[in-house]
Design a protein around this motif. Structure first.
Motif, PDB file in Angstrom:
ATOM      1  N   PRO A 183      20.939  -1.615  -9.632  1.00  0.00           N
ATOM      2  CA  PRO A 183      20.030  -2.577 -10.270  1.00  0.00           C
ATOM      3  C   PRO A 183      18.644  -2.534  -9.640  1.00  0.00           C
ATOM      4  CG  PRO A 183      21.468  -3.694  -8.722  1.00  0.00           C
ATOM      5  CD  PRO A 183      21.959  -2.273  -8.785  1.00  0.00           C
ATOM      6  N   GLU A 184      17.640  -2.964 -10.406  1.00  0.00           N
ATOM      7  CA  GLU A 184      16.268  -2.966  -9.910  1.00  0.00           C
ATOM      8  C   GLU A 184      16.081  -3.893  -8.715  1.00  0.00           C
ATOM      9  OE1 GLU A 184      13.111  -3.576 -12.615  1.00  0.00           O
ATOM     10  OE2 GLU A 184      13.664  -1.911 -13.943  1.00  0.00           O
ATOM     11  N   ASP A 185      16.917  -4.936  -8.590  1.00  0.00           N
ATOM     12  CA  ASP A 185      16.736  -5.891  -7.504  1.00  0.00           C
ATOM     13  C   ASP A 185      17.520  -5.532  -6.242  1.00  0.00           C
ATOM     14  OD1 ASP A 185      19.297  -6.423  -8.387  1.00  0.00           O
ATOM     15  OD2 ASP A 185      18.995  -8.582  -8.670  1.00  0.00           O
ATOM     16  N   ARG A 186      18.059  -4.321  -6.184  1.00  0.00           N
ATOM     17  CA  ARG A 186      18.754  -3.874  -4.972  1.00  0.00           C
ATOM     18  C   ARG A 186      17.783  -3.931  -3.782  1.00  0.00           C
ATOM     19  NH1 ARG A 186      23.367  -1.003  -4.177  1.00  0.00           N
ATOM     20  NH2 ARG A 186      24.051  -2.512  -5.749  1.00  0.00           N
ATOM     21  N   ILE A 187      18.214  -4.528  -2.694  1.00  0.00           N
ATOM     22  CA  ILE A 187      17.352  -4.718  -1.528  1.00  0.00           C
ATOM     23  C   ILE A 187      17.110  -3.395  -0.816  1.00  0.00           C
ATOM     24  CG2 ILE A 187      17.163  -5.832   0.737  1.00  0.00           C
ATOM     25  CD1 ILE A 187      18.908  -8.099  -0.481  1.00  0.00           C
ATOM     26  N   CYS A 188      15.850  -3.139  -0.521  1.00  0.00           N
ATOM     27  CA  CYS A 188      15.447  -1.919   0.182  1.00  0.00           C
ATOM     28  C   CYS A 188      14.499  -2.280   1.320  1.00  0.00           C
ATOM     29  CB  CYS A 188      14.737  -0.957  -0.769  1.00  0.00           C
ATOM     30  SG  CYS A 188      15.733  -0.404  -2.168  1.00  0.00           S
ATOM     31  N   GLY A 189      14.325  -1.342   2.232  1.00  0.00           N
ATOM     32  CA  GLY A 189      13.395  -1.544   3.334  1.00  0.00           C
ATOM     33  C   GLY A 189      12.682  -0.251   3.684  1.00  0.00           C
ATOM     34  N   VAL A 190      11.489  -0.381   4.232  1.00  0.00           N
ATOM     35  CA  VAL A 190      10.714   0.770   4.681  1.00  0.00           C
ATOM     36  C   VAL A 190      10.285   0.537   6.118  1.00  0.00           C
ATOM     37  CG1 VAL A 190       8.643   2.157   4.332  1.00  0.00           C
ATOM     38  CG2 VAL A 190       9.878   1.241   2.346  1.00  0.00           C
ATOM     39  N   ALA A 191      10.596   1.486   6.977  1.00  0.00           N
ATOM     40  CA  ALA A 191      10.138   1.456   8.368  1.00  0.00           C
ATOM     41  C   ALA A 191       9.101   2.563   8.537  1.00  0.00           C
ATOM     42  CB  ALA A 191      11.307   1.674   9.323  1.00  0.00           C
ATOM     43  N   ARG A 192       7.932   2.207   9.076  1.00  0.00           N
ATOM     44  CA  ARG A 192       6.844   3.176   9.218  1.00  0.00           C
ATOM     45  C   ARG A 192       6.368   3.239  10.658  1.00  0.00           C
ATOM     46  NH1 ARG A 192       1.252   4.028   8.829  1.00  0.00           N
ATOM     47  NH2 ARG A 192       0.723   5.858   7.562  1.00  0.00           N
ATOM     48  N   ASN A 193       6.075   4.446  11.131  1.00  0.00           N
ATOM     49  CA  ASN A 193       5.592   4.651  12.503  1.00  0.00           C
ATOM     50  C   ASN A 193       6.496   3.958  13.515  1.00  0.00           C
ATOM     51  OD1 ASN A 193       3.350   6.268  11.912  1.00  0.00           O
ATOM     52  ND2 ASN A 193       2.037   4.498  11.580  1.00  0.00           N
ATOM     53  N   GLY A 198       0.890   1.273  15.106  1.00  0.00           N
ATOM     54  CA  GLY A 198       0.892   1.014  13.673  1.00  0.00           C
ATOM     55  C   GLY A 198       2.279   0.789  13.096  1.00  0.00           C
ATOM     56  N   GLU A 199       3.253   0.479  13.930  1.00  0.00           N
ATOM     57  CA  GLU A 199       4.623   0.241  13.463  1.00  0.00           C
ATOM     58  C   GLU A 199       4.648  -0.881  12.424  1.00  0.00           C
ATOM     59  OE1 GLU A 199       8.487   0.004  16.054  1.00  0.00           O
ATOM     60  OE2 GLU A 199       7.633  -2.007  15.917  1.00  0.00           O
ATOM     61  N   GLN A 200       5.390  -0.627  11.326  1.00  0.00           N
ATOM     62  CA  GLN A 200       5.485  -1.607  10.249  1.00  0.00           C
ATOM     63  C   GLN A 200       6.902  -1.623   9.679  1.00  0.00           C
ATOM     64  OE1 GLN A 200       2.607  -0.282   7.372  1.00  0.00           O
ATOM     65  NE2 GLN A 200       0.869  -1.187   8.435  1.00  0.00           N
ATOM     66  N   ALA A 201       7.320  -2.791   9.221  1.00  0.00           N
ATOM     67  CA  ALA A 201       8.591  -2.938   8.505  1.00  0.00           C
ATOM     68  C   ALA A 201       8.339  -3.783   7.272  1.00  0.00           C
ATOM     69  CB  ALA A 201       9.635  -3.592   9.398  1.00  0.00           C
ATOM     70  N   GLN A 202       8.875  -3.356   6.141  1.00  0.00           N
ATOM     71  CA  GLN A 202       8.633  -4.064   4.884  1.00  0.00           C
ATOM     72  C   GLN A 202       9.896  -4.061   4.037  1.00  0.00           C
ATOM     73  OE1 GLN A 202       5.428  -2.396   2.582  1.00  0.00           O
ATOM     74  NE2 GLN A 202       5.378  -4.071   1.118  1.00  0.00           N
ATOM     75  N   LEU A 203      10.220  -5.211   3.468  1.00  0.00           N
ATOM     76  CA  LEU A 203      11.350  -5.330   2.549  1.00  0.00           C
ATOM     77  C   LEU A 203      10.836  -5.409   1.122  1.00  0.00           C
ATOM     78  CD1 LEU A 203      13.707  -7.881   4.339  1.00  0.00           C
ATOM     79  CD2 LEU A 203      13.581  -5.397   4.584  1.00  0.00           C
ATOM     80  N   MET A 204      11.614  -4.858   0.200  1.00  0.00           N
ATOM     81  CA  MET A 204      11.250  -4.866  -1.215  1.00  0.00           C
ATOM     82  C   MET A 204      12.493  -4.559  -2.037  1.00  0.00           C
ATOM     83  SD  MET A 204       9.185  -1.225  -1.247  1.00  0.00           S
ATOM     84  CE  MET A 204       8.325  -1.668   0.274  1.00  0.00           C
ATOM     85  N   THR A 205      12.361  -4.639  -3.349  1.00  0.00           N
ATOM     86  CA  THR A 205      13.460  -4.261  -4.233  1.00  0.00           C
ATOM     87  C   THR A 205      13.362  -2.775  -4.565  1.00  0.00           C
ATOM     88  OG1 THR A 205      12.241  -4.690  -6.266  1.00  0.00           O
ATOM     89  CG2 THR A 205      13.417  -6.560  -5.257  1.00  0.00           C
ATOM     90  N   ILE A 214       4.199   5.244   0.054  1.00  0.00           N
ATOM     91  CA  ILE A 214       5.071   5.798   1.084  1.00  0.00           C
ATOM     92  C   ILE A 214       4.505   7.137   1.525  1.00  0.00           C
ATOM     93  CG2 ILE A 214       7.418   6.583   1.615  1.00  0.00           C
ATOM     94  CD1 ILE A 214       7.262   3.600   1.059  1.00  0.00           C
ATOM     95  N   ASP A 215       4.545   7.395   2.830  1.00  0.00           N
ATOM     96  CA  ASP A 215       4.066   8.683   3.326  1.00  0.00           C
ATOM     97  C   ASP A 215       5.098   9.301   4.260  1.00  0.00           C
ATOM     98  OD1 ASP A 215       3.786   7.395   5.818  1.00  0.00           O
ATOM     99  OD2 ASP A 215       1.664   6.979   5.491  1.00  0.00           O
ATOM    100  N   MET A 216       4.738  10.410   4.909  1.00  0.00           N
ATOM    101  CA  MET A 216       5.678  11.169   5.725  1.00  0.00           C
ATOM    102  C   MET A 216       6.058  10.450   7.012  1.00  0.00           C
ATOM    103  SD  MET A 216       3.089  14.134   7.137  1.00  0.00           S
ATOM    104  CE  MET A 216       4.379  14.953   8.066  1.00  0.00           C
ATOM    105  N   PHE A 217       5.392   9.344   7.335  1.00  0.00           N
ATOM    106  CA  PHE A 217       5.709   8.589   8.539  1.00  0.00           C
ATOM    107  C   PHE A 217       6.714   7.476   8.257  1.00  0.00           C
ATOM    108  CE2 PHE A 217       1.320  10.151   8.994  1.00  0.00           C
ATOM    109  CZ  PHE A 217       1.502  10.988  10.083  1.00  0.00           C
ATOM    110  N   CYS A 218       7.225   7.435   7.030  1.00  0.00           N
ATOM    111  CA  CYS A 218       8.137   6.366   6.599  1.00  0.00           C
ATOM    112  C   CYS A 218       9.586   6.849   6.557  1.00  0.00           C
ATOM    113  CB  CYS A 218       7.752   5.861   5.209  1.00  0.00           C
ATOM    114  SG  CYS A 218       6.140   5.070   5.109  1.00  0.00           S
TER     115      CYS A 218
END
Length: 243
Positions: A183-193, A198-205, A214-218
């Motif tokens: 489903p489109e609302d499946r929980i996802c996350g992105v960890a960068r650096n 510049g470390e980042q964490a982000q949640l999204m569907t 998204i880039d090669m550091f993710c």
């Protein structure tokens, strides 16, 4: 005996490197690897000899490391994350072939599935699949099959190499494949650096991930049907509370 260590250095900061990896790097004569990874640790090991190559020169640097070890220098081949998970350990064994010279010791490291997962919360507490979206060494049709079957099996997923300048649409295409099952609302996350500046964490569907920057550091995480968000963290329960 001539010796070659194949070392996973983790995400690149000293705190996430194992004691065994650090000890081998301190004791060796020469450190070999992709120049980006060597630069992450170079200042920690002054007085060492360094051999580096650029992107896509994996076989060249493995041969350099084997030759240096056979020449009598205790050598460390460094890999980002783990030494076997998308690392150089298998290629080192392949190129050395059916001989014992040099002796090889593989030292594991913290792969992005672990370090990125910790940054996001606890997304991989149950069964999961790790899939690279790079089609440089794997046909896209096989990557598509793996994504489809992992989704059908309700596995959490970690996607390595999700995008680059030469592969700007790979993650979008992967999301389209997953959306045939999930489903489109499946929980996802992105960890960068991860563990770097510049470390980042982000949640999204999953629907939002399709158009995310998204880039090669993710490193990308796809939850399973039980994955939830608890106080801003991505959590995949294993079911201990129900036992």
């Amino acid at each position: 005996m001539n010796r070659l260590y194949v070392i996973g250095i983790g995400p690149g900061d000293h705190e996430n490197m194992t004691l065994k990896a650090d000890r081998a790097l301190r004791q060796c004569d020469l450190i070999c690897g992709y120049h980006v990874y060597v630069d992450l640790i170079k200042d920690l090991y002054p007085g060492k000899e360094f051999l580096t190559t650029g992107m896509t020169k994996e076989a060249d640097r493995c041969r350099m490391a084997i030759d240096a070890a056979r020449g009598g220098k205790t050598t460390c081949m460094v890999c980002s994350g783990d030494s076997s998970i998308y690392g150089m350990a298998a290629l080192i064994y392949e190129l050395r072939g059916e001989t014992d010279d040099p002796a090889i010791e593989v030292i594991p490291g913290l792969t992005a599935a672990c370090s990125g997962g910790a940054l996001l919360g606890a997304p991989l507490t149950h069964d999961f699949a790790v899939i690279s979206l790079s089609d440089r060494l794997t046909e896209w049709s096989l990557i598509e099959s793996r994504l489809t079957h992992a989704a059908q099996a309700d596995l959490s997923m970690v996607l390595y190499n999700p995008a680059s300048k030469s592969r700007p649409d790979h993650l979008k295409n992967a999301c389209d494949i997953l959306l045939r099952v999930l489903p489109e609302d499946r929980i996802c996350g992105v960890a960068r650096n991860i563990a770097r500046e510049g470390e980042q964490a982000q949640l999204m569907t999953l629907g939002q991930l399709r158009t995310a920057h998204i880039d090669m550091f993710c490193t990308v995480f796809i939850g399973n049907s039980m994955t939830t968000v608890i106080n801003g963290k991505m959590v995949t329960p294993r079911g201990y509370r129900n036992v």
